[in-house]
Design a protein around this motif. Structure first.
Motif, PDB file in Angstrom:
ATOM      1  N   TYR A  98       1.542   5.991  -7.128  1.00 36.76           N
ATOM      2  CA  TYR A  98       0.386   6.778  -7.555  1.00 36.76           C
ATOM      3  C   TYR A  98       0.706   8.264  -7.470  1.00 36.76           C
ATOM      4  N   ASP A  99       1.274   8.689  -6.313  1.00 38.65           N
ATOM      5  CA  ASP A  99       1.615  10.105  -6.144  1.00 38.65           C
ATOM      6  C   ASP A  99       2.637  10.556  -7.182  1.00 38.65           C
ATOM      7  N   SER A 100       3.665   9.711  -7.443  1.00 38.12           N
ATOM      8  CA  SER A 100       4.693  10.061  -8.434  1.00 38.12           C
ATOM      9  C   SER A 100       4.084  10.151  -9.826  1.00 38.12           C
ATOM     10  N   THR A 101       3.194   9.203 -10.148  1.00 40.28           N
ATOM     11  CA  THR A 101       2.550   9.206 -11.461  1.00 40.28           C
ATOM     12  C   THR A 101       1.678  10.435 -11.637  1.00 40.28           C
ATOM     13  N   VAL A 102       0.907  10.770 -10.620  1.00 39.46           N
ATOM     14  CA  VAL A 102       0.043  11.955 -10.691  1.00 39.46           C
ATOM     15  C   VAL A 102       0.888  13.207 -10.867  1.00 39.46           C
ATOM     16  N   GLU A 103       1.976  13.290 -10.117  1.00 39.98           N
ATOM     17  CA  GLU A 103       2.856  14.456 -10.211  1.00 39.98           C
ATOM     18  C   GLU A 103       3.456  14.566 -11.615  1.00 39.98           C
ATOM     19  N   GLU A 104       3.938  13.442 -12.173  1.00 34.68           N
ATOM     20  CA  GLU A 104       4.530  13.455 -13.515  1.00 34.68           C
ATOM     21  C   GLU A 104       3.480  13.800 -14.571  1.00 34.68           C
ATOM     22  N   GLU A 114       0.885  15.653 -14.139  1.00 38.63           N
ATOM     23  CA  GLU A 114       0.622  17.091 -14.023  1.00 38.63           C
ATOM     24  C   GLU A 114       1.723  17.894 -14.698  1.00 38.63           C
ATOM     25  N   SER A 156       0.832  -1.204   0.000  1.00 41.84           N
ATOM     26  CA  SER A 156       0.000   0.000   0.000  1.00 41.84           C
ATOM     27  C   SER A 156       0.863   1.250   0.000  1.00 41.84           C
ATOM     28  N   LYS A 164       0.935   3.770  -3.048  1.00 46.94           N
ATOM     29  CA  LYS A 164       0.605   5.182  -2.858  1.00 46.94           C
ATOM     30  C   LYS A 164       1.724   6.068  -3.388  1.00 46.94           C
ATOM     31  N   ASP A 165       2.989   5.668  -3.114  1.00 44.37           N
ATOM     32  CA  ASP A 165       4.120   6.440  -3.643  1.00 44.37           C
ATOM     33  C   ASP A 165       4.125   6.439  -5.172  1.00 44.37           C
TER      34      ASP A 165
END
Length: 189
Positions: free
Chosen positions: A52-58, A60, A45, A49-50
Motif C-alpha cells: 500500500y505504501d509503495s503504491t501510494v508513493e508511486e 504520488e 498485514s 502495508k508495504d
C-alpha cells in the motif's frame, strides 16, 4: 464384588483420562493453528502495508489521484461482471493458444509467398506490370485529351489511307506483337 467395582471405576477413569488427553491434544492443535493463522495475518498485514505504501508513493510520483468511491465502484463493476471477465480471460487464452499454433503456419506462408514473389521477379512479371501500367497511364492521358465533340468521321477509303501512316503501322505492329506474346505465355503452358 468390591474388587470388580474398583476395576470398573478404574476402567472408567482410564477411559475418561484417555478422552481428556485427546481433548487436550485437540485444544493444543487448535491453539497452534490459531497462532499460525495470527502469525500469517500479521505477516500479510506487514506485506499489505508495504504494498500500500509503495503504491501510494508511486501514484504520488506519477501524479495520479484515486478517489475511494471510484475504486469501490470499480470493484463492484468487477464483481458484478466476473463471469464476463472469466469469459474474456478464457477468450484471451484461446487467442494466445491459437497464435502459438498459427505462428509457424503463418511463417511458412510468408516464406512461400516470398519465394513465389522472387520467382515472379526473376521471370520479369513485375517489369511487365510496370510497362503495362505506364502504357495504361499513357492511354488514359490520351483518352482524356481527346475532345469527343470534335472527332472526325472516317469512311472506308480514309481508314485504309490512315492505316498506311507510320503511326498506325507502329500501333498495329505493337498490337500484333502483344497478342502473339500473350498467346505464347497463355496457351503454351
Amino acid at each position: 464384588m468390591n474388587e470388580m467395582s474398583d476395576t470398573n471405576i478404574q476402567n472408567q477413569i482410564d477411559g475418561l483420562n484417555s478422552k481428556l488427553d485427546l481433548l487436550l491434544e485437540y485444544v493444543n492443535e487448535q491453539k497452534l493453528k490459531s497462532e499460525t493463522i495470527e502469525d500469517l495475518i500479521a505477516d500479510v498485514s506487514i506485506i499489505g502495508k508495504d504494498m500500500y505504501d509503495s503504491t501510494v508513493e508511486e501514484l504520488e510520483i506519477q501524479h495520479v489521484e484515486i478517489e475511494p468511491a471510484e475504486l469501490t465502484h470499480l470493484g463492484i463493476i468487477f464483481l458484478r461482471n466476473i463471469k464476463t471477465f472469466i469469459t474474456l480471460m478464457n477468450t484471451m487464452e484461446s487467442v494466445v493458444d491459437l497464435m502459438k499454433e498459427v505462428g509457424p503456419i503463418a511463417n511458412e506462408v510468408i516464406i512461400d509467398v516470398s519465394k513465389k514473389l522472387g520467382e515472379f521477379e526473376d521471370k520479369g512479371y513485375f517489369d511487365m506490370i510496370s510497362d503495362l501500367m505506364a502504357t495504361m497511364d499513357n492511354a488514359v492521358k490520351v483518352y482524356s485529351s481527346i475532345d469527343s465533340d470534335h472527332i472526325p468521321q472516317y469512311g472506308l477509303w480514309r481508314t485504309i489511307k490512315e492505316m498506311n501512316s507510320p503511326e498506325m503501322k507502329k500501333s498495329l505492329g505493337f498490337m500484333m506483337t502483344f497478342m502473339k506474346e500473350f498467346s505464347k505465355t497463355t496457351f503454351n503452358k
